[in-house]
Design a protein around this motif. Structure first.
Motif, PDB file in Angstrom:
ATOM      1  N   ASN A 560       1.383   8.831  -0.369  1.00 34.34           N
ATOM      2  CA  ASN A 560       2.552   8.652   0.443  1.00 34.34           C
ATOM      3  C   ASN A 560       3.276   9.799   0.830  1.00 34.34           C
ATOM      4  N   LEU A 561       3.526  10.730  -0.136  1.00 30.61           N
ATOM      5  CA  LEU A 561       4.124  11.786   0.579  1.00 30.61           C
ATOM      6  C   LEU A 561       3.468  12.703   1.479  1.00 30.61           C
ATOM      7  N   LEU A 562       2.082  12.477   1.505  1.00 29.20           N
ATOM      8  CA  LEU A 562       1.124  13.360   2.331  1.00 29.20           C
ATOM      9  C   LEU A 562       1.337  12.704   3.733  1.00 29.20           C
ATOM     10  N   VAL A 563       1.514  11.457   3.804  1.00 29.40           N
ATOM     11  CA  VAL A 563       1.608  10.838   5.271  1.00 29.40           C
ATOM     12  C   VAL A 563       3.116  10.735   5.765  1.00 29.40           C
ATOM     13  N   TYR A 564       4.015  10.851   4.656  1.00 31.73           N
ATOM     14  CA  TYR A 564       5.580  10.754   5.046  1.00 31.73           C
ATOM     15  C   TYR A 564       5.892  11.745   6.271  1.00 31.73           C
ATOM     16  N   GLU A 565       5.599  12.709   6.532  1.00 30.89           N
ATOM     17  CA  GLU A 565       6.165  13.660   7.797  1.00 30.89           C
ATOM     18  C   GLU A 565       5.301  13.308   8.915  1.00 30.89           C
ATOM     19  N   PRO A 566       3.955  13.173   8.769  1.00 21.66           N
ATOM     20  CA  PRO A 566       3.277  12.968   9.890  1.00 21.66           C
ATOM     21  C   PRO A 566       3.372  11.685  10.594  1.00 21.66           C
ATOM     22  N   GLY A 567       3.776  10.470   9.684  1.00 22.19           N
ATOM     23  CA  GLY A 567       3.965   9.171  10.318  1.00 22.19           C
ATOM     24  C   GLY A 567       5.390   9.077  10.765  1.00 22.19           C
ATOM     25  N   ASN A 568       6.257  10.017  10.497  1.00 24.85           N
ATOM     26  CA  ASN A 568       7.711  10.173  10.794  1.00 24.85           C
ATOM     27  C   ASN A 568       8.295   8.688   9.994  1.00 24.85           C
ATOM     28  N   TYR A 569       7.765   8.857   8.808  1.00 21.34           N
ATOM     29  CA  TYR A 569       8.479   7.722   8.159  1.00 21.34           C
ATOM     30  C   TYR A 569      10.001   7.857   7.603  1.00 21.34           C
ATOM     31  N   ARG A 570      10.735   6.864   6.916  1.00 18.54           N
ATOM     32  CA  ARG A 570      11.961   7.081   6.411  1.00 18.54           C
ATOM     33  C   ARG A 570      11.877   6.515   4.952  1.00 18.54           C
ATOM     34  N   PHE A 571      12.583   6.782   4.050  1.00 17.75           N
ATOM     35  CA  PHE A 571      12.540   6.200   2.684  1.00 17.75           C
ATOM     36  C   PHE A 571      12.261   4.772   2.765  1.00 17.75           C
ATOM     37  N   VAL A 572      13.356   4.091   3.393  1.00 14.46           N
ATOM     38  CA  VAL A 572      13.517   2.756   3.404  1.00 14.46           C
ATOM     39  C   VAL A 572      12.113   2.073   4.063  1.00 14.46           C
ATOM     40  N   ASP A 573      11.316   2.742   4.706  1.00 16.97           N
ATOM     41  CA  ASP A 573      10.172   2.008   5.143  1.00 16.97           C
ATOM     42  C   ASP A 573       9.179   1.719   4.142  1.00 16.97           C
ATOM     43  N   PHE A 574       9.089   2.594   3.056  1.00 15.93           N
ATOM     44  CA  PHE A 574       8.262   2.344   1.769  1.00 15.93           C
ATOM     45  C   PHE A 574       8.787   1.199   1.124  1.00 15.93           C
ATOM     46  N   VAL A 575      10.045   1.387   0.855  1.00 14.58           N
ATOM     47  CA  VAL A 575      10.720   0.406   0.171  1.00 14.58           C
ATOM     48  C   VAL A 575      10.288  -1.274   0.676  1.00 14.58           C
ATOM     49  N   ARG A 576      10.709  -1.289   2.049  1.00 23.25           N
ATOM     50  CA  ARG A 576      10.453  -2.465   2.762  1.00 23.25           C
ATOM     51  C   ARG A 576       9.063  -3.059   2.681  1.00 23.25           C
ATOM     52  N   VAL A 577       8.077  -2.210   3.053  1.00 16.40           N
ATOM     53  CA  VAL A 577       6.709  -2.482   3.067  1.00 16.40           C
ATOM     54  C   VAL A 577       5.971  -2.669   1.367  1.00 16.40           C
ATOM     55  N   GLY A 578       6.423  -1.672   0.714  1.00 18.53           N
ATOM     56  CA  GLY A 578       5.842  -1.521  -0.655  1.00 18.53           C
ATOM     57  C   GLY A 578       6.239  -2.264  -1.753  1.00 18.53           C
ATOM     58  N   THR A 579       7.710  -2.822  -1.806  1.00 16.60           N
ATOM     59  CA  THR A 579       8.172  -3.615  -2.904  1.00 16.60           C
ATOM     60  C   THR A 579       7.630  -5.053  -2.695  1.00 16.60           C
ATOM     61  N   PRO A 580       7.559  -5.975  -1.659  1.00 19.27           N
ATOM     62  CA  PRO A 580       6.738  -7.161  -1.598  1.00 19.27           C
ATOM     63  C   PRO A 580       5.358  -7.198  -2.083  1.00 19.27           C
ATOM     64  N   LEU A 581       4.695  -6.044  -1.549  1.00 17.03           N
ATOM     65  CA  LEU A 581       3.427  -5.827  -1.780  1.00 17.03           C
ATOM     66  C   LEU A 581       3.044  -5.660  -3.532  1.00 17.03           C
ATOM     67  N   THR A 582       3.981  -4.621  -3.885  1.00 18.04           N
ATOM     68  CA  THR A 582       4.068  -4.442  -5.394  1.00 18.04           C
ATOM     69  C   THR A 582       4.203  -5.810  -6.363  1.00 18.04           C
ATOM     70  N   VAL A 583       5.052  -6.369  -5.882  1.00 14.22           N
ATOM     71  CA  VAL A 583       5.204  -7.754  -6.367  1.00 14.22           C
ATOM     72  C   VAL A 583       3.902  -8.876  -6.127  1.00 14.22           C
ATOM     73  N   MET A 584       3.582  -8.849  -5.194  1.00 11.37           N
ATOM     74  CA  MET A 584       2.065  -9.817  -5.195  1.00 11.37           C
ATOM     75  C   MET A 584       1.198  -9.197  -5.937  1.00 11.37           C
ATOM     76  N   LEU A 585       0.835  -7.916  -5.861  1.00  8.21           N
ATOM     77  CA  LEU A 585      -0.118  -7.174  -6.812  1.00  8.21           C
ATOM     78  C   LEU A 585      -0.131  -7.440  -8.270  1.00  8.21           C
ATOM     79  N   GLY A 586       1.229  -7.391  -8.819  1.00  7.36           N
ATOM     80  CA  GLY A 586       1.682  -7.553 -10.176  1.00  7.36           C
ATOM     81  C   GLY A 586       1.468  -8.976 -10.630  1.00  7.36           C
TER      82      GLY A 586
END
Length: 599
Positions: A560-586
């Protein structure tokens, strides 16, 4: 609580502080753990050092070398290019191709290597097909991490889980034991991004600065057809087709004259000079190509070796330097400057941001910002580094690849290693150690490249941290925690217990590595399995899955850190995308694990 447990908790607390704060390097922290465990008497010196000869450590080293073989032979690069070509010009199609393909590659390689390999491929795809980079890079990083859940050998966390289960006398995991669960997680991740990605993934453009970073990919150089070369007699069309992925021929000189086009069926001859554009990896390998060599090295190599009094094979290397804005060399041709006479270096290649070069290398006039690639000894390079006409001097980034045909040999070696381990023809560690050795013996990568492929810090960290889990069990601390926790969840359904273990690992892995999280929680999970009548494999795998497949923040995974800058992401982008996915995977892990490993 007895004295041994108090001592262990003090060591564990100190280790956690160092791991979270990163005041010192992780591998040094691991060494301090080994020293503390042995000095305190919790483990004997042999037990404290047992991590270095443990199966997880051996498997990790073997996988690094095998992955290095796939990379150095160009097979990984070809796969990356193939994925890019299939992705098309729509985001949904690109995701549908990228995520399963990347997950498959990561299942048998290091996920960071796969992410690093695919990053420039996807940035190029983004530019050429007008696809937003943020909508490609995060799915790729997610898929690389999810792919490691398919095989036991892909992530250090599963190697540790396997080792912990074997030490506890529980079920032994084969390399594909977790595959049904991992494949399910990969499918869930892909469907989630396809269905929800259009609303959750950011719409903004990728970072513009990254475009320039990855443009330094084609160098201009001269290639000589050697005497008695196997290339002599080949029609130019066939030659260009054979080497299309390695370099592009822009001009063809014979006896100092440029041959008239069309070249088509004209045959190559010994002594012909080809002006080519080549990628860094290929430029580093050109002087090794059978029947082909860098013209400048052939022309001046003997003279250079005589001047230095050394052999080129041992001491000469490629370096690159940037022409400074006020350089005295700007506007002068390479032949006028006489790099050989002044510095003992030979110019073998040139990169220029704008424009296409067709003239002979020696006749090209240098411009500020040009990157000049030179070949020579270390002392000569140092003399050049002290000259004010160059902005900076650094080692050439390209790495010589193996000869054509080695890529499929590397794939065969990897396949044989997996097959030997999966069929139990050989123990897993021996199968992959044999594969790593064969990679070197077969020439897929050199012994030096094999050592360079090994991430020494991770190896030392795992080898040093593994005894921490052993000490947790020996001191009775694991059972102590298990006895505290078991009554709290005694009346819970198995699914909820496994979901709780997954959640604990998912949260802890945001501040610790997946390996450290598994080392700490696996003994507790094993201790809880008997009182709760749950399979130890189910509890430990839930912990390992939680440590690997948690995408709550960008700091949880290096990909995630590797693509953070090239993708012009913000911290909240990963929280918004990753949290629901993590719940589903769990939820998926908690439901599927008891079916695969019943009590």
């Amino acid at each position: 609580m007895d004295p041994q447990q108090i001592v262990f908790l003090l060591i564990l607390g100190s280790a956690l502080v160092l791991l979270v704060s990163e005041w010192i390097r992780l591998d040094l922290t691991a060494m301090l753990i080994v020293i503390a465990l042995a000095a305190s008497g919790l483990l004997s010196p042999t037990e404290a050092l047992s991590g270095f000869s443990s199966e997880p450590a051996i498997l990790l080293v073997s996988m690094f070398v095998l992955s290095g073989g796939l990379n150095h032979t160009g097979l990984a690069g070809r796969l990356g290019g193939w994925i890019g070509r299939l992705s098309g010009d729509r985001v949904w199609r690109a995701v549908l191709v990228i995520m399963p393909s990347v997950a498959l590659m990561a299942a048998f390689s290091h996920h960071l290597m796969v992410s690093a390999l695919m990053l420039p491929v996807l940035l190029t795809l983004s530019r050429s097909h007008k696809l937003p980079a943020p909508r490609l890079l995060m799915p790729m990083a997610l898929a690389a991490s999810l792919g490691t859940t398919v095989t036991v050998i892909a992530a250090p966390a599963f190697l540790v889980a396997r080792d912990q289960l074997e030490r506890a006398g529980a079920a032994t995991l084969g390399i594909f034991s977790i595959a049904p669960l991992g494949i399910a997680l990969c499918l869930i991740g892909t469907l989630y991004v396809l269905v929800c990605g259009r609303w959750l993934l950011p719409q903004r453009e990728g970072a513009k600065a990254e475009e320039d970073r990855f443009q330094l990919n084609r160098y201009f150089t001269e290639l000589l057809v050697l005497e008695q070369s196997a290339q002599a007699g080949k029609a130019m069309t066939a030659f260009c087709k054979e080497h299309s992925e390695r370099f592009t021929v822009v001009d063809w000189l014979r006896d100092g004259r440029s041959l008239a086009r069309p070249w088509a069926d004209k045959p190559l001859a010994s002594g012909d000079l080809l002006l080519v554009h080549a990628a860094p990896d290929e430029l580093a390998a050109l002087d090794r190509e059978q029947g082909l060599a860098l013209h400048a090295v052939v022309q001046y190599g003997d003279e250079l070796a005589e001047e230095d009094g050394r052999t080129a094979q041992r001491n000469e290397r490629l370096v690159q330097a940037v022409i400074a804005p006020d350089s005295e060399f700007a506007g002068r041709s390479i032949s006028e400057i006489d790099f050989l006479g002044r510095y003992g270096l030979v110019v073998v290649g040139l990169w220029r941001k704008h424009g296409f070069m067709y003239r002979e290398l020696s006749k090209l006039e240098l411009r500020p910002g040009d990157v000049v690639v030179m070949w020579g000894g270390q002392d000569a390079a140092q003399r050049l580094a002290d000259h004010g006409s160059f902005l900076l001097l650094l080692p050439f980034e390209g790495r010589a690849r193996a000869k054509p045909g080695k890529a499929w040999l590397a794939a065969l070696i990897m396949g044989a290693s997996v097959a030997s381990a999966a069929t139990e023809l050989l123990p897993v560690s021996i199968a992959f150690l044999a594969g790593a050795s064969t990679m070197v013996l077969s020439g897929c990568l050199s012994l030096k490249q094999a050592y360079e492929s090994i991430e020494a810090r991770l190896f030392v960290f795992i080898a040093g941290a593994i005894p921490l889990g052993l000490a947790m069990q020996r001191s009775g601390t694991a059972n102590l925690f298990a006895d505290w926790l078991s009554p709290l969840v005694a009346h819970w359904e198995v699914t909820w217990v496994l979901l709780a273990l997954f959640a604990a690992a998912a949260l802890l892995t945001q501040i610790l590595s997946d390996t450290a999280t598994t080392i700490l929680l696996a003994p507790i999970a094993i201790g809880m399995s008997d009182p709760l009548d749950i399979s130890a494999a189910a509890t430990v795998i839930s912990v390992a899955m939680g440590s690997v497949a948690a995408f709550i923040t960008p700091i949880g995974h290096h990909g995630n850190l590797l693509v953070y800058e090239p993708g012009n992401y913000r911290f909240v982008d990963f929280v918004r995308v990753g949290t629901p996915l993590t719940v589903m995977l769990g939820i998926a892990v908690a439901c599927i694990a008891p079916l695969l490993w019943p009590a």
